[in-house]
Design a protein around this motif. Structure first.
Motif, short mmCIF file in Angstrom:
data_model
loop_
_atom_site.label_atom_id
_atom_site.label_comp_id
_atom_site.label_asym_id
_atom_site.label_seq_id
_atom_site.Cartn_x
_atom_site.Cartn_y
_atom_site.Cartn_z
N THR A 99 0.83 -1.21 0.00
CA THR A 99 0.00 0.00 0.00
C THR A 99 0.86 1.26 0.00
OG1 THR A 99 -1.75 -1.16 1.21
CG2 THR A 99 -1.80 1.25 1.23
N ILE A 100 1.89 1.28 0.84
CA ILE A 100 2.76 2.45 0.92
C ILE A 100 3.52 2.66 -0.38
CG2 ILE A 100 4.77 3.43 2.09
CD1 ILE A 100 3.83 1.99 4.63
N ILE A 101 4.12 1.59 -0.90
CA ILE A 101 4.89 1.71 -2.14
C ILE A 101 3.99 2.09 -3.30
CG2 ILE A 101 6.27 0.41 -3.80
CD1 ILE A 101 7.29 -1.27 -1.43
N GLY A 102 2.81 1.48 -3.38
CA GLY A 102 1.88 1.82 -4.44
C GLY A 102 1.45 3.28 -4.40
N SER A 103 1.26 3.80 -3.19
CA SER A 103 0.87 5.21 -3.05
C SER A 103 1.99 6.14 -3.51
CB SER A 103 0.51 5.50 -1.58
OG SER A 103 -0.57 4.69 -1.16
N ILE A 104 3.22 5.78 -3.17
CA ILE A 104 4.37 6.61 -3.59
C ILE A 104 4.51 6.61 -5.11
CG2 ILE A 104 6.88 6.83 -3.49
CD1 ILE A 104 6.75 5.70 -0.65
N ILE A 105 4.43 5.44 -5.71
CA ILE A 105 4.56 5.35 -7.17
C ILE A 105 3.42 6.09 -7.86
CG2 ILE A 105 4.65 3.79 -9.14
CD1 ILE A 105 7.13 3.70 -7.38
N SER A 106 2.22 5.97 -7.33
CA SER A 106 1.08 6.68 -7.91
C SER A 106 1.28 8.20 -7.84
CB SER A 106 -0.21 6.29 -7.19
OG SER A 106 -0.47 4.92 -7.31
N TYR A 107 1.82 8.66 -6.73
CA TYR A 107 2.08 10.09 -6.57
C TYR A 107 3.08 10.57 -7.62
CZ TYR A 107 3.90 14.42 -4.55
OH TYR A 107 4.31 15.71 -4.37
N TYR A 108 4.13 9.80 -7.84
CA TYR A 108 5.14 10.18 -8.83
C TYR A 108 4.57 10.13 -10.25
CZ TYR A 108 9.31 10.73 -5.93
OH TYR A 108 10.24 11.20 -5.04
N MET A 109 3.71 9.15 -10.53
CA MET A 109 3.13 9.06 -11.87
C MET A 109 2.21 10.24 -12.14
SD MET A 109 2.32 4.96 -12.29
CE MET A 109 1.85 5.15 -14.02
N ILE A 110 1.41 10.62 -11.16
CA ILE A 110 0.52 11.78 -11.33
C ILE A 110 1.34 13.06 -11.47
CG2 ILE A 110 -1.26 13.18 -10.22
CD1 ILE A 110 -2.31 10.60 -8.93
N SER A 111 2.40 13.15 -10.70
CA SER A 111 3.25 14.34 -10.78
C SER A 111 3.97 14.43 -12.11
CB SER A 111 4.27 14.33 -9.63
OG SER A 111 3.62 14.33 -8.37
N ALA A 112 4.25 13.28 -12.74
CA ALA A 112 4.95 13.28 -14.02
C ALA A 112 4.11 13.89 -15.14
CB ALA A 112 5.35 11.86 -14.40
N LEU A 113 2.80 13.98 -14.93
CA LEU A 113 1.95 14.62 -15.94
C LEU A 113 2.29 16.10 -16.09
CD1 LEU A 113 -1.47 12.96 -15.03
CD2 LEU A 113 0.01 12.43 -16.97
N ASP A 114 2.74 16.71 -15.00
CA ASP A 114 3.13 18.11 -15.03
C ASP A 114 4.34 18.29 -14.11
OD1 ASP A 114 3.31 20.79 -15.46
OD2 ASP A 114 1.45 21.33 -14.44
N PRO A 115 5.53 17.84 -14.55
CA PRO A 115 6.70 17.86 -13.68
C PRO A 115 7.13 19.26 -13.26
CG PRO A 115 7.32 17.34 -15.93
CD PRO A 115 5.82 17.32 -15.89
N VAL A 116 6.81 20.26 -14.05
CA VAL A 116 7.22 21.63 -13.72
C VAL A 116 6.48 22.13 -12.48
CG1 VAL A 116 7.36 24.00 -14.56
CG2 VAL A 116 7.74 22.09 -16.13
N ALA A 117 5.23 21.69 -12.33
CA ALA A 117 4.42 22.16 -11.21
C ALA A 117 4.78 21.48 -9.90
CB ALA A 117 2.94 21.94 -11.50
#
Length: 217
Positions: A99-117
């Motif tokens: 659960t913890i690792i999946g949440s971290i990876i999901s956060y990075y994937m969503i952030s990759a949509l707009d890395p500048v922000a």
């Protein structure tokens, strides 16, 4: 492994772990080979597509298959390690870490949509992510970006997910084996208990014989 863990049979636990690990590697490599060879089917599957983007789709598929081929042994080892940890009655560890690792990876994937922000993910990228992404990306597909996310980046994030899951499961499995009572100690303890029981039985028999002899006199 649950049976071996319950009785503290460390020797058979280690043997079972090695055997399942070897099987996972072999199966993973076979699956990896077939996954990589499937790239030759891509042109035939897209043969009827005469659109201008078909060539780019084929290249993106090739890139995804490269990373997917690398994933196969990794996924097989991860599933085996998590199953062994679950057999050691440590499912809560698997559930929590996944659960913890999946949440971290999901956060990075969503952030990759707009890395500048999101400066955090830019300043602290995931380990192995860039290496995996660069090994799978071809130079021609670098332009196929949708809001900063590419096909290879998606597969790269998933690969990092399994790397972390494998590390977490392997760490707990090693911990369980190290803290497991050795089967030699168990055998020695059982032998001691059996010998003690035999001595007690012999003493009781001798006492009964002496009592019978005295009563007879």
């Amino acid at each position: 492994i649950a049976k071996y863990s319950a009785i503290g049979d460390k020797k058979n636990t280690v043997l079972l772990t090695k055997r399942l690990t070897q099987i996972a590697i072999v199966v993973g490599l076979i699956s990896s080979g077939f996954t990589y060879l499937s790239k030759f089917l891509v042109p035939f599957l897209l043969k009827g597509d005469v659109g201008s983007g078909s060539h780019e789709v084929i290249k993106l598929t090739y890139d995804a298959l490269k990373i997917a081929s690398f994933q196969q042994p990794l996924v097989a080892l991860t599933l085996v390690a998590e199953a062994l940890v679950t057999g050691c009655r440590a499912f809560q560890w698997i559930a929590a870490t996944t659960t913890i690792i999946g949440s971290i990876i999901s956060y990075y994937m969503i952030s990759a949509l707009d890395p500048v922000a999101n400066s955090f993910t830019t300043n602290f990228p995931l380990p192995f992510l860039n290496i995996i992404n660069n090994s799978g990306s071809s130079s021609s597909s670098s332009s196929s970006i949708i809001n900063g996310m590419t096909v290879t980046k998606v597969w790269s994030h998933i690969t990092v997910l399994f790397i972390f899951r494998l590390f977490a499961a392997s760490t707990r499995l090693v911990y369980e084996i190290i803290n497991m009572k050795d089967d030699n100690d168990t055998c020695d303890s059982n032998n001691y208990n059996n010998s003690s029981s035999d001595r007690s039985s012999d003493s009781s028999s001798d006492s009964s014989s002496i009592s019978s002899s005295n009563s007879g006199e």
